[in-house]
Design a protein around this motif. Structure first.
Motif, PDB file in Angstrom:
ATOM      1  N   ARG A  18      -0.727  19.729  46.945  1.00 44.20           N
ATOM      2  CA  ARG A  18      -1.850  18.928  47.449  1.00 44.20           C
ATOM      3  C   ARG A  18      -2.910  19.823  48.063  1.00 44.20           C
ATOM      4  O   ARG A  18      -2.612  20.707  48.851  1.00 44.20           O
ATOM      5  CB  ARG A  18      -1.308  17.942  48.487  1.00 44.20           C
ATOM      6  CG  ARG A  18      -2.356  17.242  49.329  1.00 44.20           C
ATOM      7  CD  ARG A  18      -1.704  16.464  50.463  1.00 44.20           C
ATOM      8  NE  ARG A  18      -2.697  15.986  51.418  1.00 44.20           N
ATOM      9  CZ  ARG A  18      -3.105  16.683  52.465  1.00 44.20           C
ATOM     10  NH1 ARG A  18      -2.601  17.895  52.711  1.00 44.20           N
ATOM     11  NH2 ARG A  18      -4.018  16.186  53.286  1.00 44.20           N
ATOM     12  N   THR A  72      -6.881  15.924  51.070  1.00 45.06           N
ATOM     13  CA  THR A  72      -6.544  14.830  50.152  1.00 45.06           C
ATOM     14  C   THR A  72      -5.819  13.717  50.898  1.00 45.06           C
ATOM     15  O   THR A  72      -4.925  13.975  51.701  1.00 45.06           O
ATOM     16  CB  THR A  72      -5.642  15.346  49.013  1.00 45.06           C
ATOM     17  OG1 THR A  72      -6.321  16.385  48.323  1.00 45.06           O
ATOM     18  CG2 THR A  72      -5.301  14.230  48.035  1.00 45.06           C
ATOM     19  N   ILE A 109      -3.149  10.984  51.612  1.00 44.19           N
ATOM     20  CA  ILE A 109      -1.749  10.839  51.243  1.00 44.19           C
ATOM     21  C   ILE A 109      -1.213   9.596  51.960  1.00 44.19           C
ATOM     22  O   ILE A 109      -1.299   9.494  53.185  1.00 44.19           O
ATOM     23  CB  ILE A 109      -0.920  12.101  51.590  1.00 44.19           C
ATOM     24  CG1 ILE A 109       0.569  11.851  51.395  1.00 44.19           C
ATOM     25  CG2 ILE A 109      -1.209  12.600  52.985  1.00 44.19           C
ATOM     26  CD1 ILE A 109       0.997  11.843  49.977  1.00 44.19           C
TER      27      ILE A 109
END
Length: 799
Positions: free
Chosen positions: A126, A130, A132
């Motif tokens: 990742r 980002t 999540i």
């Protein structure tokens, strides 16, 4: 937060994972769907000589799961072509592909150890920043956060979808302890604006909001049902549409969801909320434990609270006797209390009557509502700081028309307290404080906006996010400029009028048509644009069939002819007025509702719109300008002679088979909506506001009244094709004699009649053919039988 979501990774391809992947594909997002690698070969794979290293084998689980989901009914995807937006992979070979994803959603099995391993793998690939999120339904975030990096924790939250993700609107957002506020705000906004959800901010408490309240309601009912001496069928009658709940009500819903799922969630609350004052309600009753032992889990096991049995060669649904645990034949359910509500159209107005009932039904409502009122008042501030979020969760997640605080308001706050006291319950202290402060409700309307009672501040606050919506229930009283018994017209501001249907099931009778004509006339004189939109369960189920049947039986053909002509003229006025007219369909948009959409300057459709010309099912043809318009649209698309016939045949089949698009996007494929002109809105709550924006833009762009266009028809060339086709269907026993008669009349219109050669005809010429065919079919006994059967059963008759 300025963030764009172009690509999403979904880890876990089970029912929820694949469903979530499909819904992101629905809104145009590229999706990467992952699952684990299988550990054994299937017999088929062995026979083909494949190994565990073969890519097809390694992606078998994810591919099979996705394909199973895509084939499920109802469909998880707006249009099967959208499935191309989903690519699959496995977590051992392909997880590196999440590096270019903007949002990663974990949807694996509900085990903390497995989730932690998945998160560890995700962290390897990742990119920082980002999003999540986890779709967990109850594992505490603090446990899932253990061992994770700071950036992971700052961008981590729970985003809890309800199953099926396309259809259930609840989207619970639960930020973790380290989650950045802007991440939470982004998820809330994205859920509402792009996913079309009701985004509800929840706390990291057992079962969050929806399941905590919903499961309590079911479990409390389970414990009360025997003491109230009610059967499974009686409870489902009392907890279904009569109080604004789904037809599946309580026990049928449990059968669909699975009794094991309910028990798992109830046990989770019992274990993780030991101080809940209604803790005993989450204990599993003896009859449920016995059903679990017998594996009577519902639809998945073939029997639950209901069971399908064969009796004398016919299939019947039998219900479980909770005392004997034997299945028994259905019995009619009637209660005097329910009879008293039959004349009350608005569900919210029924509750005052229901709690006064002097039979078992009245006792049931008093007991269950009293318990629910106590429970929701005590859950603030535990699961939510704001009471409206509880109502939102129940409406969006469980399909309730009204949330518990809205129902309490309808009964009256003080009367609700008295009801509770009579059943040995009591409200939380803040409710008594509300009364002491001189307030009489949990909600109020001010200037077209809804306000809720803010408990800490002890005053009313505006529910946030309303500015993006136009909610007709909120503006109707102060912005209505004209009304009759079946419809009303509201001025939405800026010169835009809205014509709202208010007839039963929004059927299109004389009052609705009068309102449409009045709205257009008013706009042409003093305003600038018209929207035809409502926010009922369905846009319109079409013409008032009961009235049509009555006139046909009485052979009032002149009156029928005038009524059809009035309908046609009204629909044509949508097309040829001097102001823009936008139609905003949603839900069932059938028959005349579809015909109105066909003639709008622009359609702003909700994604969940089911559009079709279904008149054939009741022995008729579309005669509200629908057959004319479909024929005209086909003619506009013609390029070659061979294509002409194919397009015309396909359009004929769509009408003759009464095809209905299962989403707004499928209506484009059927030709009922047009690319480049009509648009789709995923969140129905935004629909009227978006329609207004487009109306104003059309006015600003200098809207001019369209000029009538002639329609090109093929005459005998097409008529021969239609007649040969219907002959072959009749000969093959695919169509009855009456089916063939209806189809031939439809073909006659779409061919333009018995013309010796292709030529241009006026729209009025085709409208007259429509009306003539419709009236002639109403003289047929078999058509009248079909109409009567549909009105009685809701199903078509083949005769």
């Amino acid at each position: 937060m300025n963030r764009s979501i172009k690509k999403v990774a979904v880890i876990g391809s089970g029912i929820m994972g694949s469903g979530i992947a499909c819904h992101f594909a629905n809104i145009g997002v590229q999706v990467r769907l992952f699952d684990i690698v299988p550990r054994e070969l299937t017999e088929t794979e062995v026979a083909k000589g494949l190994t565990l290293e073969n890519k097809g084998v390694r992606n078998r689980l994810v591919n099979e799961s996705l394909q199973k989901t895509l084939k499920s009914n109802p469909s998880p995807i707006y249009n099967q072509s959208f499935a191309s937006r989903i690519t699959t992979g496995n977590t051992e070979d392909d997880l590196n592909l999440i590096a270019d994803c903007d949002w990663i959603i974990e949807v694996v099995v509900e085990r903390l150890d497995i989730k932690q391993k998945v998160f560890e793998q995700i962290e390897k690939f990742r990119k920082p920043g980002t999003l999540i999120t986890s779709n967990t339904s109850g594992i505490p975030i603090r446990f899932m956060n253990e061992g994770r990096s700071e950036d992971f924790r700052q961008h981590f939250a729970v985003t809890h979808f309800f199953n099926p993700p396309r259809y259930l609107k609840l989207f619970e957002v639960v930020p973790g302890p380290d989650c950045k506020p802007e991440v939470m705000e982004f998820l809330m906004n994205y859920g509402e604006k792009f996913l079309g959800k009701t985004a509800v901010l929840a706390k990291d408490t057992p079962a969050f909001i929806g399941n905590r309240i919903g499961i309590f309601g079911i479990m409390d009912l389970f414990h009360a049902v025997k003491s109230l001496d009610l059967t499974v069928e009686e409870v489902d009658k009392l907890t279904g549409p009569v109080i604004g709940r789904p037809k599946s009500a309580t026990f049928r819903t449990v059968d669909v969801v699975g009794l094991d799922t309910l028990v798992h969630t109830a046990n989770g609350v019992a274990q993780n909320a030991p101080n809940d004052e209604m803790h005993d309600s989450f204990a599993i009753p003896d009859f449920v434990n016995k059903m679990m032992e017998n594996k009577w889990l519902g639809s998945k096991s073939g029997q639950g609270f209901y069971k399908k049995v064969m009796v004398n060669g016919k299939s019947e649904i039998h219900a479980l006797n909770l005392n004997t645990l034997a299945y028994e034949a259905s019995k009619p359910v009637k209660f005097a209390t329910l009879e008293m509500t039959k004349s009350i159209d608005k569900v919210i107005d029924r509750f005052k009557v229901l709690v006064k009932g002097q039979d078992k039904a009245g006792a049931f409502y008093r007991k269950t509502l009293a318990a629910m009122f106590q429970y929701v008042s005590n859950r603030i501030p535990e699961i939510s700081d704001e009471l409206y979020r509880i109502d939102d969760a129940m409406k969006a997640g469980f399909g309730w028309e009204h949330g518990p605080f809205e129902i309490w308001d309808a009964i009256g706050v003080e009367k609700g307290i008295a009801l509770m006291q009579a059943e040995s319950y009591k409200p939380n202290a803040w409710v008594n404080d509300l009364i002491a402060a001189g307030q009489t409700s949990f909600y109020t309307l001010k200037e077209g906006a809804k306000y809720y009672y803010d408990i800490p501040q002890k005053n009313f606050k505006k529910i946030p996010g309303q500015d993006a919506f136009i909610i007709l229930d909120h503006v109707r009283e102060i912005q209505t400029v004209w009304k009759n018994a079946e419809a009303s017209i509201q001025h939405l501001g800026d010169g835009v009028l809205n014509v709202e249907f208010q007839s039963k099931m929004n059927t299109l009778g004389g009052g609705v048509l009068e309102a449409i004509n009045k709205g257009i006339a008013m706009a042409e004189k003093d305003y600038s644009a018209v929207i035809i939109g409502n926010q009922g369960p369905n846009f319109s189920l079409g013409a008032n069939l009961a009235m049509v049947l009555m006139l046909a039986i009485e052979q009032e053909y002149d009156e029928l002819n005038m009524a059809i002509k009035y309908f046609q003229d009204t629909v044509m006025k949508l097309r040829y007025s001097s102001i823009p007219v936008i139609v905003a369909p949603h839900g069932m948009t059938l028959g005349g509702g579809c015909e109105m959409s066909l003639h709008a300057d622009k359609v702003v459709a909700a994604a969940e719109t089911y559009t079709g010309l279904v008149e054939f099912g009741v022995g008729l043809i579309p005669a509200g300008a629908g057959t004319k318009e479909v024929t005209r649209r086909v003619a506009e698309l013609w390029a070659k002679d061979d294509v002409k016939m194919n397009r015309l045949r396909d359009a004929f089949i769509n009408i003759a088979m009464a095809k209905v698009g299962t989403s707004a996007y499928e209506a484009f494929d059927l030709g009922y909506y047009q690319q480049g002109k009509d648009i789709v809105v995923v969140n129905k709550e935004r629909q009227i506001a978006v329609a207004k924006q487009h109306a104003l833009q059309m006015v600003a762009d200098g809207y001019t009244q369209p000029a009538p266009k002639p329609c090109y028809v093929l005459g005998r060339q097409a008529l021969g094709m239609f007649y040969v086709g219907t002959d072959s269907l009749k000969a093959g026993m695919y169509a009855s004699e009456h089916d063939q008669k209806i189809a031939n009349k439809l073909g006659y219109i779409m061919a333009g009649g018995d013309l010796s050669e292709p030529q241009f005809v006026s729209e009025q010429y085709l409208l007259d053919l429509e009306r003539e065919a419709f009236l002639s079919l109403l003289t047929e006994r078999k058509t009248l039988e079909r109409i009567e059967h549909t009105l009685k059963t809701g199903k078509p008759l083949r005769n």
